[in-house]
Design a protein around this motif. Structure first.
Motif, mmCIF file in Angstrom:
data_model
loop_
_atom_site.group_PDB
_atom_site.id
_atom_site.type_symbol
_atom_site.label_atom_id
_atom_site.label_comp_id
_atom_site.label_asym_id
_atom_site.label_seq_id
_atom_site.Cartn_x
_atom_site.Cartn_y
_atom_site.Cartn_z
ATOM 1 N N SER A 132 0.829 -1.209 0.000
ATOM 2 C CA SER A 132 0.000 0.000 0.000
ATOM 3 C C SER A 132 0.860 1.254 0.000
ATOM 4 O O SER A 132 0.583 2.216 -0.724
ATOM 5 C CB SER A 132 -0.917 0.017 1.215
ATOM 6 N N ARG A 133 1.904 1.264 0.811
ATOM 7 C CA ARG A 133 2.799 2.428 0.864
ATOM 8 C C ARG A 133 3.564 2.594 -0.446
ATOM 9 O O ARG A 133 3.765 3.714 -0.915
ATOM 10 C CB ARG A 133 3.778 2.287 2.023
ATOM 11 N N ALA A 134 4.005 1.493 -1.029
ATOM 12 C CA ALA A 134 4.710 1.574 -2.318
ATOM 13 C C ALA A 134 3.784 2.138 -3.394
ATOM 14 O O ALA A 134 4.194 2.985 -4.193
ATOM 15 C CB ALA A 134 5.230 0.198 -2.725
ATOM 16 N N GLU A 149 1.263 4.121 -2.989
ATOM 17 C CA GLU A 149 1.072 5.546 -2.717
ATOM 18 C C GLU A 149 2.303 6.350 -3.125
ATOM 19 O O GLU A 149 2.202 7.387 -3.770
ATOM 20 C CB GLU A 149 0.783 5.748 -1.228
ATOM 21 N N GLN A 150 3.475 5.867 -2.750
ATOM 22 C CA GLN A 150 4.711 6.595 -3.033
ATOM 23 C C GLN A 150 5.041 6.641 -4.522
ATOM 24 O O GLN A 150 5.525 7.652 -5.018
ATOM 25 C CB GLN A 150 5.874 5.973 -2.271
ATOM 26 N N TYR A 151 4.802 5.542 -5.253
ATOM 27 C CA TYR A 151 5.178 5.483 -6.656
ATOM 28 C C TYR A 151 4.009 5.705 -7.613
ATOM 29 O O TYR A 151 4.170 5.590 -8.826
ATOM 30 C CB TYR A 151 5.898 4.167 -6.952
ATOM 31 N N GLY A 152 2.849 6.009 -7.082
ATOM 32 C CA GLY A 152 1.728 6.441 -7.900
ATOM 33 C C GLY A 152 1.051 5.378 -8.731
ATOM 34 O O GLY A 152 0.630 5.639 -9.849
#
Length: 175
Positions: free
Chosen positions: A111-113, A115-118
Motif C-alpha cells: 500500500s505504501r509503495a 502511494e509513493q510510486y503512484g
C-alpha cells in the motif's frame, strides 16, 4: 476480448507467485534444496514480462516488492552482467497492479509503495483465476517448459510416475 485499461505499456501489470515444478540443488554438494517460488509480473498490454523474483522462500510482501522493483528498474546493467545482449526495454512504474487475494498483496508495504510510486493496486474477485488470465497462462506455460528439465516434479503424481525429482535434480539456484 480486451483487458479494461490496458491500453499502453505499463498501464496494467498482473502479478502472481507460483511454486515451480522443479527441484533445485545446492552449488557445492549438488544435493536437493527444494522447490523455488517464482513471483512474476506481466505487462497486460504488451504481454512482456515486466519483472520477476525467484526465491526458495514462500510468497510474501518482500517477494512481491522485489518483483516490483525488478520490473520498475532498467535492466541493461543486470543483463550485461549476465552476458545477455538482448535488450529488455520494459521498465518504469505501472499504472495499476492487478493481483489475486493472497495475503502478500494486502500488506502495508505494498500500500505504501503504491502511494509513493503512484500506482493503484486492484484485487480480482476471490476464486476467479480467469480474471488474471494473462499471468495465469504465463505461469502455466512457464511450468510446462520446466517439465523438460532434470528435477521436474511435473504437475501431478500421475504425470510423474516412477520419476524421482530429488534424485534427478541437476540445476542450482544460480543456474
Amino acid at each position: 476480448g480486451q483487458f479494461p485499461g490496458a491500453d499502453w505499456p505499463n498501464a496494467v501489470w498482473q502479478i502472481d507467485p507460483t511454486p515451480l515444478d522443479l527441484v533445485l540443488v545446492d552449488d557445492v554438494h549438488r544435493r536437493h534444496i527444494g522447490r523455488p517460488w517464482l513471483t512474476l509480473a506481466i505487462d497486460v498490454y504488451s504481454r512482456c514480462i515486466a519483472g520477476f523474483y525467484l526465491s526458495l522462500d514462500p510468497p510474501s510482501e518482500v517477494s512481491v516488492g522485489l518483483c516490483l522493483v525488478h520490473a520498475m528498474l532498467p535492466k541493461h546493467g543486470w543483463l550485461a552482467a549476465l552476458g545477455v545482449g538482448t535488450p529488455w526495454p520494459l521498465y518504469g512504474g505501472p499504472g495499476t497492479v492487478h493481483a489475486d487475494n493472497g495475503k502478500e498483496f494486502h500488506g502495508v508495504m505494498i500500500s505504501r509503495a503504491a502511494e509513493q510510486y503512484g500506482f493503484r493496486v486492484e484485487w480480482r474477485k476471490v476464486k476467479t483465476p480467469n480474471w488474471g488470465g494473462h499471468i495465469e497462462r504465463m505461469m502455466g506455460n512457464f511450468n510446462s517448459e520446466v517439465h523438460a528439465l532434470p528435477g521436474t516434479t511435473f504437475s501431478n503424481t500421475v504425470d510423474r510416475g516412477a520419476y524421482l525429482p530429488h534424485k534427478e535434480a541437476a540445476l542450482s539456484f544460480a543456474e
